[in-house]
Design an enzyme around this catalytic site. Structure first.
Site, mmCIF file in Angstrom:
data_model
loop_
_atom_site.group_PDB
_atom_site.id
_atom_site.type_symbol
_atom_site.label_atom_id
_atom_site.label_comp_id
_atom_site.label_asym_id
_atom_site.label_seq_id
_atom_site.Cartn_x
_atom_site.Cartn_y
_atom_site.Cartn_z
ATOM 1 N N ASN A 97 0.876 -1.178 0.000
ATOM 2 C CA ASN A 97 0.000 0.000 0.000
ATOM 3 C C ASN A 97 0.904 1.217 0.000
ATOM 4 O OD1 ASN A 97 -1.860 2.013 0.419
ATOM 5 N ND2 ASN A 97 -2.160 1.553 2.597
ATOM 6 N N TRP A 98 0.991 1.841 -1.165
ATOM 7 C CA TRP A 98 1.909 2.984 -1.280
ATOM 8 C C TRP A 98 1.371 4.251 -0.613
ATOM 9 C CZ3 TRP A 98 4.074 3.045 -7.002
ATOM 10 C CH2 TRP A 98 5.025 2.022 -7.139
ATOM 11 N N LYS A 99 0.099 4.254 -0.244
ATOM 12 C CA LYS A 99 -0.526 5.450 0.337
ATOM 13 C C LYS A 99 -0.309 6.643 -0.605
ATOM 14 C CE LYS A 99 0.574 3.425 4.779
ATOM 15 N NZ LYS A 99 0.315 3.508 6.205
ATOM 16 N N HIS B 1 -9.343 1.108 4.629
ATOM 17 C CA HIS B 1 -8.065 1.293 5.335
ATOM 18 C C HIS B 1 -8.279 2.217 6.537
ATOM 19 C CE1 HIS B 1 -3.953 2.464 6.205
ATOM 20 N NE2 HIS B 1 -3.592 1.346 5.586
ATOM 21 N N GLU C 208 -6.644 4.589 7.676
ATOM 22 C CA GLU C 208 -6.429 6.025 7.418
ATOM 23 C C GLU C 208 -7.660 6.652 6.776
ATOM 24 O OE1 GLU C 208 -2.703 5.550 5.357
ATOM 25 O OE2 GLU C 208 -1.798 4.891 7.241
ATOM 26 N N GLU D 292 -5.587 -5.280 10.308
ATOM 27 C CA GLU D 292 -4.595 -4.237 10.564
ATOM 28 C C GLU D 292 -4.891 -3.550 11.890
ATOM 29 O OE1 GLU D 292 -2.487 -3.052 6.764
ATOM 30 O OE2 GLU D 292 -4.157 -1.688 6.978
ATOM 31 N N GLY E 34 2.131 2.078 10.573
ATOM 32 C CA GLY E 34 3.035 3.218 10.413
ATOM 33 C C GLY E 34 3.691 3.655 11.709
ATOM 34 N N SER F 73 3.258 -2.413 10.210
ATOM 35 C CA SER F 73 4.724 -2.403 10.375
ATOM 36 C C SER F 73 5.357 -3.754 10.054
ATOM 37 C CB SER F 73 5.108 -1.921 11.777
ATOM 38 O OG SER F 73 4.582 -0.619 11.997
ATOM 39 N N GLY G 70 2.757 -1.199 4.190
ATOM 40 C CA GLY G 70 2.812 0.211 3.840
ATOM 41 C C GLY G 70 4.248 0.645 3.586
ATOM 42 N N GLY G 71 4.873 1.195 4.606
ATOM 43 C CA GLY G 71 6.207 1.799 4.475
ATOM 44 C C GLY G 71 7.206 0.949 3.707
HETATM 45 C C1 PEP Z 1 -0.723 -0.082 5.731
HETATM 46 O O1 PEP Z 1 -0.634 1.012 5.187
HETATM 47 O O2 PEP Z 1 -1.686 -0.810 5.498
HETATM 48 C C2 PEP Z 1 0.343 -0.490 6.668
HETATM 49 C C3 PEP Z 1 0.248 -1.644 7.252
HETATM 50 O O3 PEP Z 1 1.369 0.405 6.845
HETATM 51 P P1 PEP Z 1 2.781 0.094 7.560
HETATM 52 O O4 PEP Z 1 3.284 -1.211 6.981
HETATM 53 O O5 PEP Z 1 3.646 1.248 7.191
HETATM 54 O O6 PEP Z 1 2.516 -0.033 9.017
#
Ligand code: PEP
Length: 255
Positions: A13-15, A99, A101, A171, A177, A217, A238-239
């Site tokens: 997930n590049w956000k 998501h 966010e 999640e 994040g 994470s 994500g990251g």
């Molecule tokens: C996400 O954006 O779904 C996520 C899990 O982010 P991160 O891996 O950065 O925690």
């Protein structure tokens, strides 16, 4: 629980990151690094404006491209929104819905998440449906009730046949994040609660074949242990998905 009935799915997930030219380069690099690694499905969910470049760069590779949201109406006066038909015509196969966010910053509720899910599935998209508890809910000991309720509300009206096109991403919001990761045991336990809820809603067969990812994470250092758990069928990342070398190591861990 028979894990062999399910594919492992590693999704990025590049956000709100990467311009189209950056996206093209990152998809190419990721695709080169994961070439021939067919032990899992690999998806990158990119910003809307990157979709065209990402799909061109992913052509002929084992990387699939997804979007990060979709509106529930087919067309009309919904300024700034994108329909399922628009995504499909661009070649998108997957879409993230719900998501945290979106829930936290953009007013998404289980009701709108459900409407988007139904619209996406009816149109022919595959859905990565995100849910999970916030920190206060975990600390109050109500995680299982929260995720069971979200599963029921978000999937209301989704048929057993349509569940073949649904991936659930568990999640925990406190782990997204933040650098905090659920322990493999915590991830396995909650993915198991979601699976049991799906069994109650549909059947054991549907529960056994639904892919349930962990997200929060996940990185190249902790992926192997998280993915070794019986109820964890992949990751939503994500990251670490922004760095092809790191993301591909997670794909390696899923082989
Ligand atoms: C996400 O954006 O779904 C996520 C899990 O982010 P991160 O891996 O950065 O925690």
């Amino acid at each position: 629980m028979d894990k062999s009935k399910r594919k492992v799915v590693i999704a990025g997930n590049w956000k709100m990151n990467m311009t189209p030219s950056e996206a093209e380069a990152a998809v190419r690099e990721t695709a080169e690094l994961v070439e021939g690694k067919n032990g899992c499905d690999v998806i990158l969910c990119v910003p809307f404006v990157d979709i065209d470049a990402a799909i061109k760069a992913a052509k002929g590779t084992n990387v699939k491209i997804g979007a990060q949201n979709v509106h529930f109406e087919a067309k009309g006066a919904y300024t700034g929104e994108i329909s399922a038909a628009m995504l499909l015509e661009c070649g998108v196969e997957y879409v993230i819905i719900g998501h945290s966010e979106r829930r936290q910053y953009f007013g998404e509720t289980d009701e709108t998440v459900n409407k988007r899910t139904i619209a996406a599935l009816n149109a022919g998209l595959k859905v990565i449906l995100c849910l999970g508890e916030v920190l206060e809910q975990r600390q109050s000991g109500i995680t299982s009730e929260i995720v069971a309720m979200q599963t029921k509300l978000d999937l209301a009206g989704v048929t057993a046949e349509q569940m073949k096109n649904v991936i659930i991403a568990y999640e925990p919001v406190w782990a997204i994040g933040t650098g905090l990761t659920a322990t493999p045991e915590q991830a396995d336990e909650v993915c198991g609660i979601i699976r049991k809820t799906i069994a109650d809603l549909y059947s054991n067969d549907t529960a056994d074949s639904t892919v349930i990812q962990y997200g929060g994470s996940m990185n190249d250092g902790n992926a192997a242990e998280l993915l070794s758990k019986v109820n964890v069928d992949g990751g939503l990342i994500g990251g670490a998905s922004l760095v092809p070398a790191k993301f591909s190591k997670i794909v390696d861990a899923a082989q």
